[in-house]
Design an enzyme around this catalytic site. Sequence first.
Site, PDB file in Angstrom:
ATOM      1  CB  SER A  86      32.264 115.275  37.417  1.00 53.03           C
ATOM      2  OG  SER A  86      32.345 115.405  36.016  1.00 53.03           O
ATOM      3  CG  HIS A 102      36.551 116.164  37.711  1.00 49.12           C
ATOM      4  ND1 HIS A 102      37.826 115.702  37.964  1.00 49.12           N
ATOM      5  CD2 HIS A 102      36.136 115.502  36.604  1.00 49.12           C
ATOM      6  CE1 HIS A 102      38.151 114.779  37.061  1.00 49.12           C
ATOM      7  NE2 HIS A 102      37.144 114.651  36.211  1.00 49.12           N
ATOM      8  CG  ASP A 140      35.103 115.005  33.194  1.00 46.55           C
ATOM      9  OD1 ASP A 140      36.193 114.487  33.491  1.00 46.55           O
ATOM     10  OD2 ASP A 140      34.074 114.883  33.880  1.00 46.55           O
ATOM     11  CG  MET A 162      35.429 114.126  27.492  1.00 42.31           C
ATOM     12  SD  MET A 162      33.954 113.115  27.615  1.00 42.31           S
ATOM     13  CE  MET A 162      33.896 112.808  29.387  1.00 42.31           C
ATOM     14  CG  HIS A 168      39.865 114.023  33.660  1.00 44.72           C
ATOM     15  ND1 HIS A 168      38.916 113.065  33.893  1.00 44.72           N
ATOM     16  CD2 HIS A 168      40.901 113.367  33.067  1.00 44.72           C
ATOM     17  CE1 HIS A 168      39.339 111.895  33.462  1.00 44.72           C
ATOM     18  NE2 HIS A 168      40.533 112.054  32.944  1.00 44.72           N
ATOM     19  CG  MET A 172      39.533 112.164  29.536  1.00 47.73           C
ATOM     20  SD  MET A 172      37.834 111.912  30.094  1.00 47.73           S
ATOM     21  CE  MET A 172      37.476 113.536  30.740  1.00 47.73           C
ATOM     22  CG  MET A 226      40.247 107.151  34.290  1.00 49.60           C
ATOM     23  SD  MET A 226      39.316 108.647  34.664  1.00 49.60           S
ATOM     24  CE  MET A 226      37.655 108.222  34.125  1.00 49.60           C
ATOM     25  CG  ASP A 233      36.747 110.790  37.032  1.00 48.26           C
ATOM     26  OD1 ASP A 233      35.518 110.827  37.229  1.00 48.26           O
ATOM     27  OD2 ASP A 233      37.319 111.432  36.130  1.00 48.26           O
TER      28      ASP A 233
END
Length: 223
Positions: free
Chosen positions: A9, A34, A36, A38, A68, A70, A139, A177
Amino acid sequence: MQNYLIAPSLLAADFARLGEEATCVLKAGGDMLHLDVMDNHFVPNLTVGPLICEALRRYGITAPIDVHLMTRPVDRLIIDFAKAGATYITFHPECSDHVDRSLDLIQSHGCKAGLALNPASSLHLLDYVLDKIDMILLMSVNPGFGGQTFIPATLKKIEKTRALITASGRDIRLALDGGIKVSNISAAAASGADTFVAGSAIFAAKDYAKVIQDMRHALQKIK
Ligand code: DX5
Ligand code: ZN
């Protein structure tokens, strides 16, 4: 043996040298990056958008990238990340008013579709959409931050999810994750996970290759 994937990640990488870090961690044996995303809304943190994914591709990264999301909402970003070179696009069902439509949107843009479930989110959210999912991302921490501790109740949830995948007869990856490290990766694999996202465990180490190798050794012990 299972075809296990290790997905470093980038959240834990040095963002000032992101291209270099991505190259390094892939050379060290990472299978998939990966990323992320956010939004300071669905989760209390703010990270990167499609420009960064596109920049990584332009830098020469050819490995699969799992984006990913979020973020709430997701549909606009799905289109933007697909154009920016994402391989998988994974979102949380709570973030879309029309989960089935968002999954279609991902696949119609040529990407693989992932659905992410928070520790307290029910597996019932997978009902009726399993045939449109390429990856389930469980998660094992509450999303928003790297470096948190693995929530043990996830192990039972992995087992149940694996049973659902087997019953469906479909080729769906089961990713975990949050809080994954050398010491707990084999328990996660024994429960049925096949894809492991790891941020701080890899990037906090001096030698990325050594951590990834140690993870693979731990995975080799699983039948
Ligand atoms: C958390 C993110 C994770 C995070 C994992 O919200 O989804 O991908 O980077 O970090 P570690 O491996 O440090 O728990
Ligand atoms: Zn993540």
